[in-house]
Enzyme design. Structure first.
Site, PDB file in Angstrom:
ATOM      1  N   HIS A  56       0.851  -1.203   0.000  1.00 45.82           N
ATOM      2  CA  HIS A  56       0.000   0.000   0.000  1.00 45.82           C
ATOM      3  C   HIS A  56       0.880   1.243   0.000  1.00 45.82           C
ATOM      4  O   HIS A  56       2.099   1.151   0.173  1.00 45.82           O
ATOM      5  CB  HIS A  56      -1.002  -0.003   1.147  1.00 45.82           C
ATOM      6  CG  HIS A  56      -0.405   0.102   2.529  1.00 45.82           C
ATOM      7  ND1 HIS A  56       0.413  -0.870   3.058  1.00 45.82           N
ATOM      8  CD2 HIS A  56      -0.516   1.056   3.489  1.00 45.82           C
ATOM      9  CE1 HIS A  56       0.772  -0.516   4.281  1.00 45.82           C
ATOM     10  NE2 HIS A  56       0.229   0.658   4.566  1.00 45.82           N
ATOM     11  N   HIS A  58       1.401   3.962   1.876  1.00 41.83           N
ATOM     12  CA  HIS A  58       1.927   4.746   2.999  1.00 41.83           C
ATOM     13  C   HIS A  58       3.451   4.872   2.941  1.00 41.83           C
ATOM     14  O   HIS A  58       4.154   3.943   2.556  1.00 41.83           O
ATOM     15  CB  HIS A  58       1.504   4.125   4.335  1.00 41.83           C
ATOM     16  CG  HIS A  58       0.063   4.387   4.656  1.00 41.83           C
ATOM     17  ND1 HIS A  58      -0.658   3.631   5.554  1.00 41.83           N
ATOM     18  CD2 HIS A  58      -0.790   5.335   4.178  1.00 41.83           C
ATOM     19  CE1 HIS A  58      -1.901   4.104   5.623  1.00 41.83           C
ATOM     20  NE2 HIS A  58      -2.003   5.133   4.800  1.00 41.83           N
ATOM     21  N   ASP A  60       5.731   4.817   5.103  1.00 38.33           N
ATOM     22  CA  ASP A  60       6.578   3.870   5.847  1.00 38.33           C
ATOM     23  C   ASP A  60       6.611   2.485   5.178  1.00 38.33           C
ATOM     24  O   ASP A  60       7.182   1.544   5.722  1.00 38.33           O
ATOM     25  CB  ASP A  60       6.138   3.771   7.321  1.00 38.33           C
ATOM     26  CG  ASP A  60       4.741   3.226   7.499  1.00 38.33           C
ATOM     27  OD1 ASP A  60       3.896   3.435   6.607  1.00 38.33           O
ATOM     28  OD2 ASP A  60       4.487   2.578   8.532  1.00 38.33           O
ATOM     29  N   HIS A  61       6.020   2.381   3.989  1.00 35.51           N
ATOM     30  CA  HIS A  61       6.125   1.153   3.185  1.00 35.51           C
ATOM     31  C   HIS A  61       6.747   1.415   1.814  1.00 35.51           C
ATOM     32  O   HIS A  61       7.052   0.484   1.083  1.00 35.51           O
ATOM     33  CB  HIS A  61       4.742   0.503   3.014  1.00 35.51           C
ATOM     34  CG  HIS A  61       4.192   0.004   4.319  1.00 35.51           C
ATOM     35  ND1 HIS A  61       4.158  -1.326   4.655  1.00 35.51           N
ATOM     36  CD2 HIS A  61       3.705   0.679   5.392  1.00 35.51           C
ATOM     37  CE1 HIS A  61       3.671  -1.451   5.881  1.00 35.51           C
ATOM     38  NE2 HIS A  61       3.380  -0.258   6.352  1.00 35.51           N
ATOM     39  N   HIS A 114      -7.540  -0.505   5.514  1.00 34.86           N
ATOM     40  CA  HIS A 114      -6.466   0.371   6.033  1.00 34.86           C
ATOM     41  C   HIS A 114      -6.230   1.484   5.005  1.00 34.86           C
ATOM     42  O   HIS A 114      -6.226   2.672   5.334  1.00 34.86           O
ATOM     43  CB  HIS A 114      -5.220  -0.470   6.256  1.00 34.86           C
ATOM     44  CG  HIS A 114      -4.025   0.293   6.730  1.00 34.86           C
ATOM     45  ND1 HIS A 114      -3.939   0.854   7.977  1.00 34.86           N
ATOM     46  CD2 HIS A 114      -2.854   0.595   6.108  1.00 34.86           C
ATOM     47  CE1 HIS A 114      -2.770   1.462   8.103  1.00 34.86           C
ATOM     48  NE2 HIS A 114      -2.095   1.323   6.985  1.00 34.86           N
ATOM     49  N   ASP A 133      -0.376  -3.866   6.255  1.00 36.84           N
ATOM     50  CA  ASP A 133      -1.015  -3.316   7.453  1.00 36.84           C
ATOM     51  C   ASP A 133      -2.484  -3.717   7.559  1.00 36.84           C
ATOM     52  O   ASP A 133      -3.297  -2.996   8.137  1.00 36.84           O
ATOM     53  CB  ASP A 133      -0.901  -1.781   7.463  1.00 36.84           C
ATOM     54  CG  ASP A 133       0.526  -1.311   7.743  1.00 36.84           C
ATOM     55  OD1 ASP A 133       1.397  -2.167   8.000  1.00 36.84           O
ATOM     56  OD2 ASP A 133       0.751  -0.092   7.705  1.00 36.84           O
ATOM     57  N   HIS A 171       4.042  -4.541  10.720  1.00 35.84           N
ATOM     58  CA  HIS A 171       4.440  -4.070  12.053  1.00 35.84           C
ATOM     59  C   HIS A 171       4.159  -5.198  13.033  1.00 35.84           C
ATOM     60  O   HIS A 171       3.421  -6.123  12.735  1.00 35.84           O
ATOM     61  CB  HIS A 171       3.600  -2.861  12.502  1.00 35.84           C
ATOM     62  CG  HIS A 171       3.627  -1.714  11.573  1.00 35.84           C
ATOM     63  ND1 HIS A 171       4.472  -0.639  11.739  1.00 35.84           N
ATOM     64  CD2 HIS A 171       2.920  -1.447  10.450  1.00 35.84           C
ATOM     65  CE1 HIS A 171       4.276   0.246  10.774  1.00 35.84           C
ATOM     66  NE2 HIS A 171       3.336  -0.225   9.964  1.00 35.84           N
TER      67      HIS A 171
HETATM   68 ZN   LIG Z   1      -0.039   1.715   6.477  1.00 34.13          ZN
END
Ligand SMILES: [Zn+2]
Length: 255
Positions: A56, A58, A60-61, A114, A133, A171
């Site tokens: 996805h 985001h 942090d990915h 998400h 996530d 995570h």
């Molecule tokens: Zn995420």
């Protein structure tokens, strides 16, 4: 030759994972949270990066994609619905599309909630699933772009994978997740066993993932919202599972 995996921490609390096909030498990073951590993992394993499989959009990915692609000229595979929000995408994929990493065979599952375009990758012959996530160990991602009903259906899709499927999530928050889960199902023996196991893993400095779908079904309240005892635990007897899920998710947001 079976798939090999290498799990590593990056950023604050993200997990990165490399998926390697020994027969062809192909290696995929599942998401690219951070260039330096992925590079360190490649150095540690001696593997050469050929693909990045994005779950996805985001940051942090996806934050490491541009630098990793510039260096390794790897292919970037991303969800069709989020391709415009992810850098340097080569291939977009949708529900049930096949994704090969060398000789390893993966399949795409759309798991919105998400984010709206979120996907998971299931490598069936190797019993591995990379779920980003959407699903966490004894937890699930926040419902940021979708609806609770959408997220519930996505989680059920993952729950329907074979019990022996190993789940790699983006995570891990085992202590907080287990503490919350015990407020929903204080008498769940499988959950108590997982708590003891996680304590030991944390004490040993080991990750608490991967976990199997079979283990999660017994202990993760977010996968158990259609059980009468879980509905009763949140005073929602007789309500739809998606409503029970929404209540559990709302309680977790405030926990
Ligand atoms: Zn995420």
């Amino acid at each position: 030759m079976p798939a090999q995996t290498h799990l590593f921490l990056c950023l604050q609390d993200n997990y990165g994972v490399l998926l390697h096909d020994g027969a062809t030498g192909a290696t995929a990073a599942i998401d690219a949270p951070e260039e330096s951590a992925v590079e360190a993992a490649l150095t540690a394993t001696g593997w050469r990066l050929t693909d990045i499989l994005v779950t996805h959009h985001h940051a942090d990915h996806t934050g490491g994609i541009a630098a990793l692609k510039a260096r390794h000229r790897c292919r970037v595979v991303a969800p069709h619905g989020e391709a415009t929000r992810i850098p340097l995408v080569d291939t977009t994929v949708r529900e049930r599309d096949k994704v090969a990493v060398g000789g390893l065979e993966g399949q795409v599952y759309e798991t919105p909630g998400h984010t709206l375009g979120h996907i998971a990758y299931w490598f069936h012959p190797d019993n591995l699933a990379f779920v980003g996530d959407t699903l966490f160990s004894i937890g699930c991602g926040r419902v940021i772009e979708g609806t609770p009903g959408m997220m519930w259906r996505s989680l059920i899709k993952l729950r329907d994978l074979p019990d022996e499927t190993k789940i790699y999530c983006g995570h891990e928050y085992p202590a907080a997740n287990i503490k919350f889960a015990r407020t929903i199902e204080p008498d769940n023996a499988a959950l108590a066993a997982r708590e003891a196991q996680a304590r030991q893993q944390i004490a040993n400095g080991e990750p608490t993932i991967p976990v199997t779908i079979g283990e999660e079904k017994k202990a993760n309240p977010f996968l158990r919202a259609d059980l009468p005892e879980v509905a009763a635990a949140v005073s929602m007897e007789g309500k739809q599972a998606s409503q029970v899920f929404a209540e559990i998710r709302a309680r977790k947001n405030k926990f």
